[in-house]
Write an enzyme that holds these catalytic residues in place. Structure first.
Site, short mmCIF file in Angstrom:
data_model
loop_
_atom_site.label_atom_id
_atom_site.label_comp_id
_atom_site.label_asym_id
_atom_site.label_seq_id
_atom_site.Cartn_x
_atom_site.Cartn_y
_atom_site.Cartn_z
N ASP A 6 61.44 93.11 21.79
CA ASP A 6 61.08 91.74 21.42
C ASP A 6 61.85 90.78 22.31
O ASP A 6 62.94 91.11 22.80
CB ASP A 6 61.41 91.48 19.95
CG ASP A 6 60.90 90.13 19.45
OD1 ASP A 6 59.95 89.60 20.04
OD2 ASP A 6 61.45 89.61 18.47
N GLY A 39 58.06 81.62 25.37
CA GLY A 39 56.93 80.71 25.26
C GLY A 39 56.82 79.70 26.37
O GLY A 39 55.73 79.24 26.69
N CYS A 69 56.43 91.68 19.54
CA CYS A 69 56.42 90.26 19.89
C CYS A 69 55.00 89.88 20.25
O CYS A 69 54.38 90.53 21.12
CB CYS A 69 57.36 90.02 21.07
SG CYS A 69 57.29 88.38 21.80
N CYS A 202 52.94 85.59 14.09
CA CYS A 202 54.30 85.48 14.64
C CYS A 202 55.18 86.34 13.76
O CYS A 202 55.08 86.28 12.52
CB CYS A 202 54.78 84.03 14.64
SG CYS A 202 56.54 83.82 15.04
#
Length: 290
Positions: A6, A39, A69, A202
């Site tokens: 992740d 992101g 993720c 998420c």
């Protein structure tokens, strides 16, 4: 041993469920805290960082790595699975993402089926997707769901501040307000018609699933990824047991090992939000190389 990668800490919600479901299997988790968040990075950076994380877990002994993720899965999984892994030195290894099992659960269609099949080709349900800006902007859920269910209405809602608020232990009232805002934003897109299913896209969001349930109607089925991924892995290992055939023979290896590319003490402290009984993080720096 199975690896879980992740960009940060959200994947701990998935790891926690996996560890509970498979007590006979050892897991090593790698959080790329040195480069979080993903992101605001380019797709090329996300692919490269995810590849480095996967390779680190392979070097640590994993033959199977789960990308825990949504951003890493949406941006990097396909490229790594189809383009990098077959040409790499890691023959006999594999990479799984968390988008595929989530889409399977949402559409009730196997991932391998990419054309509409009866009865799903006539399905006109509304499926909601709540996620971070990068995951929603990738459109991966909308595209993959509509391949299998072309008449389904997929409505996506960015919850830009929710993951950060969860990680920083915001008060329940603040979290509730953010979830309410997200649900209201989604309903404004559907003209107040509630969704039949809602994907929490998420891995932070399972920690506030009860708040989504509070603001969505009782008939909306909430799809939370930790359980979905565990169900999918159970099926995968039933068909491919060789990936963990020697897991019980690994000596002196704890059931769950947490590694980080960042500050281990800091990661251990933050991890308590996601898993109060989580073991302490160790530094992965000696195992990482580009």
């Amino acid at each position: 041993m199975i690896g879980v990668f992740d960009s940060g800490l959200g994947g701990l919600t998935v790891l926690r469920e996996l560890a509970a479901r498979f007590p006979q299997i050892s897991f090593t988790y790698l959080g790329d805290h040195a480069h979080v968040p993903y992101g605001n990075r380019s797709s090329e950076e996300v692919v490269d960082l995810t590849r480095q994380g996967v390779e680190t877990l392979f070097r640590l002994g994993a033959r199977l790595v789960i990308l825990g993720c949504n951003t890493a899965t949406a941006v990097a999984a396909r490229q790594l699975q189809q383009n990098w892994l077959p040409k790499s030195q890691w023959g006999g290894h594999n990479i799984l993402g968390i988008v595929a099992p989530t889409v399977e659960a949402a559409t009730q269609t196997p991932w391998a089926v990419t054309a509409p099949q009866y009865p799903q080709k006539y399905n006109t349900d509304i499926i909601a997707v709540f996620g971070t800006t990068r995951t929603i902007s990738s459109n991966v859920y909308r595209e993959e769901i509509r391949k299998r269910c072309p008449k389904v209405v997929v409505v996506q809602q960015i919850c830009a501040n929710l993951a950060g608020a969860i990680e920083h232990e915001a008060p329940e009232a603040e979290l509730d307000a953010l979830v309410q805002e997200g649900v209201a934003g989604l309903l404004s897109q559907t003209h107040d018609t509630p969704p039949h299913r809602a994907i929490l896209g998420c891995t932070h969001f399972p920690l506030v699933e009860h708040l989504f349930a509070r603001h969505l109607p009782p008939f909306t089925r909430i799809l939370s990824q930790p359980q979905i991924v565990a169900d999918s892995l159970e099926d995968y290992l039933h068909r491919r047991p060789h990936f963990v055939a020697d897991s019980s023979s690994i000596a002196n290896q704890s059931h769950v090992r947490l590694m980080t590319t960042g500050n281990a003490r800091e990661a251990s402290s933050l991890a308590q939000v996601f898993w109060p009984d989580a073991p302490s993080f160790e530094s992965a720096l000696e195992y990482t190389r580009s």
